[in-house]
Design a protein around this motif. Sequence first.
Motif, mmCIF file in Angstrom:
data_model
loop_
_atom_site.group_PDB
_atom_site.id
_atom_site.type_symbol
_atom_site.label_atom_id
_atom_site.label_comp_id
_atom_site.label_asym_id
_atom_site.label_seq_id
_atom_site.Cartn_x
_atom_site.Cartn_y
_atom_site.Cartn_z
ATOM 1 N N UNK A 266 -9.437 -16.427 -32.264
ATOM 2 C CA UNK A 266 -10.863 -16.405 -31.931
ATOM 3 C C UNK A 266 -11.206 -17.558 -30.987
ATOM 4 N N UNK A 267 -10.650 -18.732 -31.260
ATOM 5 C CA UNK A 267 -10.917 -19.902 -30.428
ATOM 6 C C UNK A 267 -10.359 -19.707 -29.022
ATOM 7 N N UNK A 268 -9.124 -19.251 -28.908
ATOM 8 C CA UNK A 268 -8.502 -19.096 -27.595
ATOM 9 C C UNK A 268 -9.176 -18.008 -26.770
ATOM 10 N N UNK A 269 -9.594 -16.930 -27.416
ATOM 11 C CA UNK A 269 -10.298 -15.881 -26.687
ATOM 12 C C UNK A 269 -11.674 -16.356 -26.240
ATOM 13 N N UNK A 270 -12.298 -17.180 -27.060
ATOM 14 C CA UNK A 270 -13.576 -17.798 -26.675
ATOM 15 C C UNK A 270 -13.391 -18.670 -25.441
ATOM 16 N N UNK A 271 -12.336 -19.472 -25.430
ATOM 17 C CA UNK A 271 -12.068 -20.361 -24.300
ATOM 18 C C UNK A 271 -11.777 -19.545 -23.035
ATOM 19 N N UNK A 272 -11.008 -18.476 -23.181
ATOM 20 C CA UNK A 272 -10.687 -17.600 -22.048
ATOM 21 C C UNK A 272 -11.969 -17.105 -21.381
ATOM 22 N N UNK A 273 -12.906 -16.607 -22.183
ATOM 23 C CA UNK A 273 -14.165 -16.102 -21.632
ATOM 24 C C UNK A 273 -15.034 -17.243 -21.110
ATOM 25 N N UNK A 274 -15.017 -18.379 -21.819
ATOM 26 C CA UNK A 274 -15.868 -19.507 -21.438
ATOM 27 C C UNK A 274 -15.485 -20.077 -20.077
ATOM 28 N N UNK A 275 -14.190 -20.163 -19.802
ATOM 29 C CA UNK A 275 -13.741 -20.707 -18.520
ATOM 30 C C UNK A 275 -14.219 -19.845 -17.357
ATOM 31 N N UNK A 276 -14.241 -18.545 -17.555
ATOM 32 C CA UNK A 276 -14.685 -17.639 -16.492
ATOM 33 C C UNK A 276 -16.196 -17.658 -16.335
ATOM 34 N N UNK A 277 -16.911 -17.872 -17.425
ATOM 35 C CA UNK A 277 -18.373 -17.904 -17.358
ATOM 36 C C UNK A 277 -18.886 -19.194 -16.729
ATOM 37 N N UNK A 278 -18.142 -20.291 -16.899
ATOM 38 C CA UNK A 278 -18.625 -21.612 -16.496
ATOM 39 C C UNK A 278 -18.942 -21.722 -15.010
ATOM 40 N N UNK A 458 -18.124 -26.004 -6.568
ATOM 41 C CA UNK A 458 -17.479 -25.211 -7.613
ATOM 42 C C UNK A 458 -16.209 -24.572 -7.064
ATOM 43 N N UNK A 459 -16.320 -23.980 -5.879
ATOM 44 C CA UNK A 459 -15.156 -23.344 -5.255
ATOM 45 C C UNK A 459 -14.058 -24.362 -4.976
ATOM 46 N N UNK A 460 -14.436 -25.514 -4.460
ATOM 47 C CA UNK A 460 -13.453 -26.554 -4.164
ATOM 48 C C UNK A 460 -12.819 -27.082 -5.441
ATOM 49 N N UNK A 461 -13.613 -27.198 -6.496
ATOM 50 C CA UNK A 461 -13.064 -27.652 -7.770
ATOM 51 C C UNK A 461 -11.933 -26.753 -8.236
ATOM 52 N N UNK A 462 -12.121 -25.440 -8.106
ATOM 53 C CA UNK A 462 -11.069 -24.495 -8.506
ATOM 54 C C UNK A 462 -9.855 -24.619 -7.592
ATOM 55 N N UNK A 463 -10.089 -24.842 -6.297
ATOM 56 C CA UNK A 463 -8.972 -24.950 -5.354
ATOM 57 C C UNK A 463 -8.093 -26.166 -5.615
ATOM 58 N N UNK A 470 -20.937 -27.135 -14.635
ATOM 59 C CA UNK A 470 -22.157 -27.666 -14.022
ATOM 60 C C UNK A 470 -23.043 -28.300 -15.089
ATOM 61 N N UNK A 471 -23.547 -29.493 -14.776
ATOM 62 C CA UNK A 471 -24.454 -30.218 -15.663
ATOM 63 C C UNK A 471 -25.727 -30.572 -14.916
ATOM 64 N N UNK A 630 -20.109 -23.704 -22.039
ATOM 65 C CA UNK A 630 -19.844 -24.729 -21.020
ATOM 66 C C UNK A 630 -19.562 -26.077 -21.687
ATOM 67 N N UNK A 631 -20.314 -26.367 -22.743
ATOM 68 C CA UNK A 631 -20.118 -27.624 -23.477
ATOM 69 C C UNK A 631 -18.719 -27.663 -24.084
ATOM 70 N N UNK A 632 -18.281 -26.522 -24.596
ATOM 71 C CA UNK A 632 -16.925 -26.456 -25.157
ATOM 72 C C UNK A 632 -15.872 -26.743 -24.096
#
Length: 694
Positions: A266-278, A458-463, A470-471, A630-632
Amino acid sequence: MDHAFYEEKDGIAVITFNNPPVNGLSHGLRKAIVEGVDRANNNTAIRAIVLGGTERAFSGGADVTEFGTPKAGQAPTLRTVIEVLEQSAKPVVAAINGVCLGGGLELALGAHYRVAAAAARVGLPEVKLGILPGAGGTQRLPRVLGLEKALNMIVSGQVVKAATLADSALFDKVVEGDPQAAAIDFAKGLASDVPLKRVRDLAVSDADADALLLNARNAVKAGSARFPAPAACVEAVAASTNMAFDDGLAFERQQFTQLLNSSESLALRHVFAAERAATKIPDVPADTPLRPINRVGVIGAGTMGGGISMNYLNAGIPVVLLEQKEEALQRGVATIRKNYENTMKKGRITAEQVEERMNLLSTTLSYDALGEVDLVIEAVFEDMGVKEVVFRELDRVIKPGAILASNTSTLDVDQIAAFTKRPQDVIGLHFFSPANVMKLLEIVRGAKTAKDVLATCIDMGKKIGKKPVVSGVCDGFIGNRMLYAYRDAADEVMLQGAAPSQIDRALENFGFAMGPYRVGDLAGLDIGWAIRKRKKEADPQGYEEVVADRLCEAGRFGQKTGAGWYRYVAGDRKPQVDPEVENLIETFRKEKGVTSRKISDQEIVERCVYALANEGAKILEEGIALRASDIDIVYLNGYGFPLHRGGPMHYAQQAGLFNVVRALRQFGATSARPQAWQPAALLEKHAESGDALK
C-alpha cells in the motif's frame, strides 16, 4: 473509446492497443484484446494474429488505478486474456515496442511468438510496488531466460533493453526497425502445420538451481528485511523449478494476493502515484512553453554550490561557478573533481566522463561573467542581508528572461524577489545536501513567480534526476517547517525522561535511517545554534532555551568536534553514549522542574511521527503544499522517512486519523506547551468525516 483497433492485412489480424499513455491493461483493454482474438479465430481468411501497441509502449502493465477496485478482478482478468492467447487456434505474435513492463511482458509471454524492437525496454518491476508478477511472470520468465537471469530481473525489478536478451527464448526476432511490420512479415512466414509454441510447455532447467535460490534468499534477507515482496518473488520463482506449471501459477497467485494487501505494498503504490502527481500543478497547463536552459550559473563554490553544479554537469549542461576569492573557487573545483574521481573508482563513470563533465565547468570571480546564463542559482550564506547583495547584483547583470533562483532553505522567497525588478523570474530551488546525491528538490513558488518559470524548473528538476515538489512560501517551506515540529517533539520527550539514544533507537527501529540526535551530530549542531542565537537576539523575552544550546556552549558541535549528543573516537563515526550529556540533560530537567518518567519506544514514535503529520496538515490547509502526497514525497526523499511506511501523511492515514487526533490531544494534556499539540483543523475535520486527506 476504442481500447484497441482491429484491422486485417493480407490475412493477418492486427490488434493495436489504444489506452494512452502507456497502454495500461485496464478492463476495457483486456476485453478488447479477447474480442479481437475471438474475431480473428472466427474468420477463416485470417492466418495469424499480431498484437501491438504504440512507439511509446506495447504495454506499461496493469492499470494501478484499478488496484483494490472491482474492475481489477472483473472478467476478463489478465490471466484470462493470457489463457485466450495461449489457446488461440491461430498463432499470436506480440510486436513489442517502447516499454513492455509488468503485466505487459506477462501478456507478451502468453503469445506464441515475440518480435521486439532492439530499443524496447522489458521487465517485471512489480517488486518496486511491493508485489510480484501476478499473471504468470514468475513461472514463464524463467522458462525463456533461464533461472538465474529471470531471478535477478524479477527480484530486483530490473528493466533492460530487448537487444540484451536477443539470444534468449524470450524473443523470436529482434529488429532495428518497426516491430509491428516485422511481426506481420514473421506471421506470414509461419507454417500452418507446425504445433504452436507455448511458454508454459517449456521446462526450467538449471543444474545450480538450489545454490542460486539459496544465494538469492540470503541476499534478500540481508538487503530487503523491511519489504516482504523480494522474498516472495524468490519463492514464486523457485516454484517454477519444482512445481507443475499450473501449481506454480496457483502458488504465485497466493503470494500476490498476500502482498497486495500488505501495508508495505500500500505504501509503495501510494508513493508510485504520489511521485507522478507531484509535478502536476492545477493552474499550470501541461503544454506551458518552457524557457530554454542551455547554461547555468551557480553562486558559491562551497559544499552546496559544488553539489548543485554537479547536477547540471551530469546532465551535460555547462556551468559557470562564481566565488568571491580565488582560493575558495579552486577549493570548490577540486572538491567537484575529487567527487567525480571517487565515483570513477567505484566504476560508475569512466575517466573520459570525468573530463567531459569538468570541461563543462568554468569559473569566475565576477558577476559580469554570468550575463548569458539562462538560470542562476545562489548557494550563499543563509542570511537575508547576504541574499540581498547577491540578488541586486544578479538583477544588474543577468539577461532578460533568465531565471533567478535561491537555494534558501527557510527565507522568504517573496522578499528575495523584491530585491529585483523582475520578481516574476525569481523562484526558490531548495536542494538538499549532498546536492549531487539527494533526490529531493523543493521548488518554492513565490507570489509573483511566472507559470513558465515554474514549469521550466519542474521539467529541469526531472532532467537532472531529482524528484521535484512545489511549495508555497513560509518559514522552512514544507520540509524544514515540519522538521522543526519533529525536533520539538523529540526534545520534549527527552525532557520528560527519554535519553537521546533511546529516541534515536526507537525511530531507527521504526525505519528512519538515523534518529534526530545522530542527524544533528552529523550535520553539525552549530548550524542550528546560529539560527537560534539570531532568534534570541530578535526576541530575548520570547526565546526558550533548549538542551542543544548547552551542548554548543560547551563546544560540542557533533562529529566535527568529536562530541555532540554523543562522543566519537577519532577515525570512528560510531556514536557512543556519553555520561556527560546524560548529566547535562538531568541538570536541565531539574532547572525546569521536570521529574523524569519512563517512556516507551511506541510513545516516542507516535509523538515524533504524529507531530510531523499534524504540521503537515497545517501546511496543507494553508495551501503551502498542494497535496498530502506531496508532503510524503518531501519526507521520503529529503528527510529519511522510511519508504515502507509511505510518508508521514500516508502513515497517519493508515494509523487512523481519529487515533492520531486523540493521541495529539493526550500529548497536549501533559505538555508544557499544549498549543504545539493542538490538532490541525483539517486533521480534525477528516478524523470526524472519515475521508482521506488529499
